[in-house]
Write a protein that holds these residues in place. Structure first.
Motif, PDB file in Angstrom:
ATOM      1  N   ASP A   1      -6.338   3.740   3.305  1.00 53.59           N
ATOM      2  CA  ASP A   1      -6.909   4.489   2.183  1.00 53.59           C
ATOM      3  C   ASP A   1      -7.222   5.930   2.600  1.00 53.59           C
TER       4      ASP A   1
ATOM      5  N   TYR B   1      -8.767 -11.467   9.375  1.00 52.38           N
ATOM      6  CA  TYR B   1      -9.274 -10.924   8.105  1.00 52.38           C
ATOM      7  C   TYR B   1      -9.955  -9.573   8.330  1.00 52.38           C
ATOM      8  N   LEU B   2     -10.794  -9.503   9.364  1.00 52.73           N
ATOM      9  CA  LEU B   2     -11.506  -8.260   9.655  1.00 52.73           C
ATOM     10  C   LEU B   2     -10.522  -7.155  10.025  1.00 52.73           C
TER      11      LEU B   2
ATOM     12  N   ARG C   1      -6.873  -1.661   6.000  1.00 53.47           N
ATOM     13  CA  ARG C   1      -6.875  -1.207   4.609  1.00 53.47           C
ATOM     14  C   ARG C   1      -7.734   0.058   4.442  1.00 53.47           C
ATOM     15  N   ALA C   2      -8.878   0.051   5.117  1.00 54.60           N
ATOM     16  CA  ALA C   2      -9.740   1.233   5.052  1.00 54.60           C
ATOM     17  C   ALA C   2      -9.051   2.454   5.670  1.00 54.60           C
TER      18      ALA C   2
ATOM     19  N   GLU D   1      -8.897  -5.805   6.871  1.00 51.89           N
ATOM     20  CA  GLU D   1      -9.812  -4.933   6.121  1.00 51.89           C
ATOM     21  C   GLU D   1      -9.965  -3.582   6.788  1.00 51.89           C
TER      22      GLU D   1
ATOM     23  N   LYS E   1     -14.769   1.073  10.130  1.00 53.73           N
ATOM     24  CA  LYS E   1     -15.005  -0.297   9.655  1.00 53.73           C
ATOM     25  C   LYS E   1     -15.218  -1.280  10.809  1.00 53.73           C
TER      26      LYS E   1
ATOM     27  N   HIS F   1       0.854  -1.194   0.000  1.00 52.05           N
ATOM     28  CA  HIS F   1       0.000   0.000   0.000  1.00 52.05           C
ATOM     29  C   HIS F   1       0.884   1.235   0.000  1.00 52.05           C
TER      30      HIS F   1
END
Length: 410
Positions: free
Chosen positions: A408, A397-398, A404-405, A401, A372, A335
């Motif tokens: 961003d 996994y959560l 990642r949010a 994510e 999130k 990223h």
């Protein structure tokens, strides 16, 4: 707002705070019933998860029997005696004795005083110098602030405790040079987190921990392992330092996971070399202690939590989950906001942000992840995570994510 939060920008917090109402397993819920993955185990401690009835029941039973009584002098209670016996048997310390405190910062104060006093007992009163590492965090009491290696935490207080110094966290050569500069006959102890936690989850270089132990032994310096974060399964062992099986510390400081945070408790595991003069009457009493040392309800909580660790095999989970967590966080390495991933030793990790990001970038990442439904913790230059040991792959996994949010948004 009357509550002055610790480590908080109160100008911002007084306008908006996140009110956590309840917890359940790996989750916490705010006052609007929004659910969040507690991906930091609160402050590195909620290892068994939230709202375990077994711990609440044990504490309630103790409160109905003896809620509290001091342990100064010859006073004691059964939970305090039992938890010290269990911890002494588990610790990788020779002829271990356990001095109880109210938390991690208290424990550092005890260890620093014991280190200096040890050499006074040995007829070497000049051995008072204490050494620690950059990025290290050892609480915010007097000795802990002095030993800290996170620059904003140690500045703007005026003079701190003298005869202490900090060396680069990842250089055995720098430590040896500092010992020789000060003089080995002046150095009392070296303080070392197995994995630096609050300073950004910084893993030791290959051979570093063993090298530190060898260097301390060579010069007769006491090795104090600060396992306040790393103990009780976070690195997959009872005290974290067992990941280096040949290392036998002189002292281990602990707190946090010993009760999984249900009630504050901490302590120092001290070797017989340090404790024996007090036990056989050769040294005057150690004139130090916390009002709530050996608090019966806190010790009852610890005994219940130790039972859960053993009964559910949670101590090993830190090692079992370190690979999946590292894999998950490393999937974010490309990223554009990420400069570095620090993971792979224990169930904790950090993302370092690109140096050209502004100082508010970690807070934006935290806010994006929170939207999130994931709680991570800002550290200088990035964010850290340390989920409860009861987490599994779906929670990783959560977490990814959520990260990642947040990235961003950065």
């Amino acid at each position: 707002m009357s509550f002055w939060h610790p480590f908080a920008d109160m100008a911002a917090v007084s306008k908006s705070e996140l009110l956590i109402e309840r917890g359940e397993g790996v989750w916490v819920f705010d006052s609007d019933e929004n659910r969040y993955l507690d991906a930091t185990a609160s402050l590195w401690y909620a290892n068994i998860g939230h709202a375990r009835a077994e711990v609440a029941d044990a504490v309630a039973a103790q409160l109905r029997t003896l809620e509290a009584y001091h342990t100064f002098g010859d006073f004691s209670n059964r939970p305090a005696n039992e938890v010290c016996e269990r911890l002494a048997a588990l610790a990788p310390v020779d002829d271990a004795r356990v001095f109880l405190t109210s938390g991690g910062g208290d424990s550092i104060e005890v260890a620093a005083k014991l280190a200096r006093r040890h050499f006074i007992n040995q007829g070497q009163p000049e051995r008072v110098h204490l050494i620690s590492r950059t990025h290290g965090y050892h609480g915010t009491h007097g000795f802990g602030t002095t030993l800290g290696g996170i620059e904003p935490n140690v500045t703007n207080w005026g003079p701190l405790i003298p005869q202490a110094s900090v060396v680069p966290y990842d250089s055995l050569q720098a430590l040896e040079a500092e010992v020789l500069r000060v003089g080995p006959d002046k150095v009392a102890a070296f303080f070392c987190e197995p994995v630096i936690g609050a300073g950004g989850v910084r893993l030791p270089p290959e051979g570093y921990i063993q090298g530190v132990a060898d260097l301390c032994a060579e010069h007769g310096i006491l090795l104090v392992i600060d396992s306040v974060i790393c103990a009780f399964g976070r690195l997959g062992t009872w005290f974290g330092v067992e990941r280096w099986p040949d290392v036998r510390p002189d002292m281990i400081t602990f707190a946090k996971g010993v009760t999984s945070g249900y009630i504050p408790l901490g302590g120092v595991v001290a070797s017989g070399k340090i404790a024996e003069p007090y036990y056989n009457g050769e040294a005057p009493m150690f004139r130090h202690g916390a009002t709530y040392a050996g608090h019966p309800a806190a010790c009852a909580a610890a005994l219940a939590v130790l039972d859960i660790y053993e009964g559910e095999g949670l101590i090993e989970r830190g090692r079992e989950l370190e690979g999946p967590l590292a894999d998950g966080v490393n999937s974010l390495a490309d990223h554009p906001a990420v400069a570095e991933v620090r993971a792979g030793l224990g169930f904790l990790a950090a993302l370092g942000l690109n140096p050209d990001a502004d100082a508010a970038a970690p807070a934006r990442l935290v806010a994006g992840a929170r939207e999130k439904g994931v709680l991570v913790r800002a550290v200088i230059g990035g964010v850290a995570m340390s989920p409860p040991l009861i987490a599994d792959q779906e929670h990783i996994y959560l977490l990814v994510e959520g990260l990642r949010a947040g990235l961003d948004r950065v």
